[in-house]
Design a protein around this motif. Structure first.
Motif, PDB file in Angstrom:
ATOM      1  N   HIS A 141       0.832  -1.201  -0.025  1.00  0.00           N
ATOM      2  CA  HIS A 141      -0.003  -0.149  -0.012  1.00  0.00           C
ATOM      3  C   HIS A 141       0.821   1.416   0.105  1.00  0.00           C
ATOM      4  O   HIS A 141       0.522   2.374  -0.796  1.00  0.00           O
ATOM      5  CB  HIS A 141      -1.096   0.063   1.051  1.00  0.00           C
ATOM      6  N   ILE A 142       1.958   1.301   0.990  1.00  0.00           N
ATOM      7  CA  ILE A 142       2.485   2.384   1.178  1.00  0.00           C
ATOM      8  C   ILE A 142       3.742   2.522  -0.404  1.00  0.00           C
ATOM      9  O   ILE A 142       3.646   3.729  -0.781  1.00  0.00           O
ATOM     10  CB  ILE A 142       3.541   2.285   2.119  1.00  0.00           C
ATOM     11  N   ALA A 143       3.966   1.598  -0.828  1.00  0.00           N
ATOM     12  CA  ALA A 143       4.603   1.800  -2.187  1.00  0.00           C
ATOM     13  C   ALA A 143       3.815   2.244  -3.377  1.00  0.00           C
ATOM     14  O   ALA A 143       4.372   3.066  -4.097  1.00  0.00           O
ATOM     15  CB  ALA A 143       5.395   0.234  -2.463  1.00  0.00           C
ATOM     16  N   ARG A 144       2.690   1.673  -3.457  1.00  0.00           N
ATOM     17  CA  ARG A 144       1.809   2.166  -4.506  1.00  0.00           C
ATOM     18  C   ARG A 144       1.271   3.726  -4.285  1.00  0.00           C
ATOM     19  O   ARG A 144       1.242   4.576  -5.046  1.00  0.00           O
ATOM     20  CB  ARG A 144       0.798   1.369  -4.619  1.00  0.00           C
ATOM     21  N   LYS A 145       0.972   3.992  -2.962  1.00  0.00           N
ATOM     22  CA  LYS A 145       0.831   5.428  -2.748  1.00  0.00           C
ATOM     23  C   LYS A 145       1.802   6.444  -2.835  1.00  0.00           C
ATOM     24  O   LYS A 145       1.406   7.482  -3.459  1.00  0.00           O
ATOM     25  CB  LYS A 145       0.277   5.439  -1.253  1.00  0.00           C
ATOM     26  N   ASN A 146       3.072   5.982  -2.707  1.00  0.00           N
ATOM     27  CA  ASN A 146       3.968   7.067  -2.853  1.00  0.00           C
ATOM     28  C   ASN A 146       4.874   6.917  -3.961  1.00  0.00           C
ATOM     29  O   ASN A 146       5.925   7.411  -4.158  1.00  0.00           O
ATOM     30  CB  ASN A 146       5.120   6.836  -1.777  1.00  0.00           C
ATOM     31  N   GLY A 147       4.337   6.053  -5.029  1.00  0.00           N
ATOM     32  CA  GLY A 147       5.112   5.748  -6.303  1.00  0.00           C
ATOM     33  C   GLY A 147       6.583   5.061  -6.161  1.00  0.00           C
ATOM     34  O   GLY A 147       7.245   5.440  -6.941  1.00  0.00           O
ATOM     35  N   LEU A 148       6.462   4.361  -5.277  1.00  0.00           N
ATOM     36  CA  LEU A 148       7.847   3.564  -4.935  1.00  0.00           C
ATOM     37  C   LEU A 148       7.924   2.090  -5.201  1.00  0.00           C
ATOM     38  O   LEU A 148       8.782   1.243  -4.987  1.00  0.00           O
ATOM     39  CB  LEU A 148       8.150   3.605  -3.336  1.00  0.00           C
ATOM     40  N   VAL A 149       7.016   1.905  -6.490  1.00  0.00           N
ATOM     41  CA  VAL A 149       6.966   0.344  -6.960  1.00  0.00           C
ATOM     42  C   VAL A 149       8.143   0.430  -7.720  1.00  0.00           C
ATOM     43  O   VAL A 149       8.424   1.184  -8.512  1.00  0.00           O
ATOM     44  CB  VAL A 149       5.748   0.402  -7.715  1.00  0.00           C
ATOM     45  N   THR A 150       8.891  -0.748  -7.678  1.00  0.00           N
ATOM     46  CA  THR A 150      10.237  -0.983  -8.495  1.00  0.00           C
ATOM     47  C   THR A 150       9.996  -2.209  -9.256  1.00  0.00           C
ATOM     48  O   THR A 150       9.060  -3.102  -8.833  1.00  0.00           O
ATOM     49  CB  THR A 150      11.561  -1.129  -7.594  1.00  0.00           C
ATOM     50  N   ASN A 151      10.487  -2.504 -10.177  1.00  0.00           N
ATOM     51  CA  ASN A 151      10.552  -3.898 -10.950  1.00  0.00           C
ATOM     52  C   ASN A 151      10.991  -4.924  -9.947  1.00  0.00           C
ATOM     53  O   ASN A 151      10.424  -6.177 -10.075  1.00  0.00           O
ATOM     54  CB  ASN A 151      11.432  -3.884 -12.216  1.00  0.00           C
ATOM     55  N   PHE A 152      11.968  -4.765  -9.215  1.00  0.00           N
ATOM     56  CA  PHE A 152      12.412  -5.707  -8.143  1.00  0.00           C
ATOM     57  C   PHE A 152      11.389  -6.134  -7.393  1.00  0.00           C
ATOM     58  O   PHE A 152      11.033  -7.298  -7.055  1.00  0.00           O
ATOM     59  CB  PHE A 152      13.764  -5.323  -7.439  1.00  0.00           C
ATOM     60  N   GLY A 153      10.518  -5.172  -6.638  1.00  0.00           N
ATOM     61  CA  GLY A 153       9.538  -5.412  -5.790  1.00  0.00           C
ATOM     62  C   GLY A 153       8.389  -6.017  -6.589  1.00  0.00           C
ATOM     63  O   GLY A 153       7.570  -6.906  -5.940  1.00  0.00           O
TER      64      GLY A 153
END
Length: 103
Positions: free
Chosen positions: A36-48
């Protein structure tokens, strides 16, 4: 958290098994919160995107394998079949997702 969960789940003491349940719940909650935090803050990575589903599957697989340690002789075959069907479903769905993502 998976190694901690496995160690606790394999112990025969009831307190350790309750602790394993708590670790499983905590791992599930932190996984959801992290996503949720990664999507909300645009911190999604290919590794993730790659590693998160694998970690989820590993936690689920080890939890199911822990069920096989239960001393219920009558239910072991049923538990084995249920786990095998669930794992098959998990890997088919994951494979379809990876295929769709690459297309």
């Amino acid at each position: 958290m998976i190694p901690v969960f496995v160690i606790l789940a394999l112990m025969s003491a009831p307190a350790a098994q309750y602790a394993a349940v708590a670790v499983f719940i905590l791992a599930s909650i932190t996984d959801a919160l992290d996503g949720h935090i990664a999507r909300k803050n645009g911190l999604v990575t290919n590794f993730g995107k790659f590693i998160d589903p694998i970690a989820d599957k590993l936690l689920t697989v080890f939890a199911m394998l822990g069920f096989l340690q239960i001393d219920a002789d009558e239910g072991k075959l049923f538990m084995f079949i249920a786990i095998a069907v669930t794992l098959l479903r998990e890997f088919v769905v994951s494979s379809l997702r990876m295929y769709a993502a690459s297309a």
